[in-house]
Design an enzyme around this catalytic site. Structure first.
Site, short mmCIF file in Angstrom:
data_model
loop_
_atom_site.label_atom_id
_atom_site.label_comp_id
_atom_site.label_asym_id
_atom_site.label_seq_id
_atom_site.Cartn_x
_atom_site.Cartn_y
_atom_site.Cartn_z
CB SER A 63 -0.94 0.01 1.22
OG SER A 63 -0.20 0.19 2.41
CE LYS A 131 -2.66 1.83 5.09
NZ LYS A 131 -2.53 1.00 3.89
#
Length: 258
Positions: A63, A131
């Site tokens: 990701s 993230k």
């Protein structure tokens, strides 16, 4: 005549004073005891460093590509958030808010040695996500402008330098597949809105938010600041990709929330 008679300059011992104590030689610990002591000190230092300063993690998924790829080893520093929270653009490591990780990603190290080392910060731990912070308290995030860019408080982000579209036509495809604009916020107090740099392959805040016209949705896309472990500042391994990590300049132009 003999010359070995005692001279009158030498002080004669005073029988009334005690003899000066002989200084005892300091005893050294046996080697095995010194080794155990040093290992104990090293263990305590490692635990303190992990708890307060630096901790190692690995990247559990794709990701954060292209900058960080799966199984990369990274270092997270904690002092930046001692007195203030994460800022827009920071890459942060945080605990799973609940159901964001699948079983394999949440598992962490499996061998006994790795499990022990992870407890003292000498091996990456599992159960965490990595993230990028897109919005902080009070921010409103929208997708997208006519160029497919996210806007934060009305300012469009130029993310070409670090984010991957992955076949999508906008930088926020996980909500409506770029077929419909969406908006989220204001971000609640004490929380952040995060996204992976691999925008079309990231189970991030946008993936966990409600669809634009949903009326009975109870999903929570935000991450508690208290769950943030620290800020990623070094890609440590593999060595041929070692680098320090900085906040992209585009976030410096985002105005504060009104």
């Amino acid at each position: 005549m003999s010359t070995t008679e005692p001279t009158t300059d030498a002080p004669a011992p005073d029988p009334g004073k005690p003899d000066k104590p002989v200084k005892k030689e300091k005893k050294h610990l046996p080697v095995w005891q010194e080794t155990i002591l040093l290992l104990g000190i090293a263990l305590v230092l490692a635990i303190v460093i992990k708890a307060l300063f630096v901790q190692a993690f690995y990247i559990p998924s794709e990701s954060m590509e292209p900058g960080l790829v799966k199984n990369d080893r990274i270092l997270v520093e904690k002092p930046s958030y001692w007195f203030d929270g994460p800022e827009r653009g920071d890459i942060v490591v945080f605990k799973d808010p609940g159901g964001w990780l699948d079983g394999e990603e949440a598992a962490g190290p499996t061998s006994p040695v790795a499990k022990v080392l992870s407890k003292i910060g000498l091996y990456p731990t599992g159960g965490h996500l990595v993230k990028r912070v897109i919005g902080v308290e009070g921010d409103v995030i929208k997708c997208c402008d006519d160029k497919g860019r996210l806007t934060v408080n009305g300012k469009a982000l130029n993310e070409k330098g670090y984010a991957r579209l992955g076949g999508a036509t906008c930088y926020g495809p996980m909500v409506t597949d770029c077929n419909q604009d969406w908006e989220v916020g204001p971000v609640p107090k004490g929380q952040i809105f995060v996204m992976g740099d691999n925008r079309n392959n990231s189970a991030d805040s946008s993936y966990h938010m409600c669809q634009p016209k949903a009326t009975d949705c109870t999903k929570n896309p935000y991450v508690d600041v208290d769950d943030v472990v620290g800020k990623v500042f070094v890609l440590l391994w593999p060595s041929d990709r070692f680098k320090t990590i900085h906040r992209p300049d585009t976030f410096a132009d985002v105005p504060d929330a009104k």
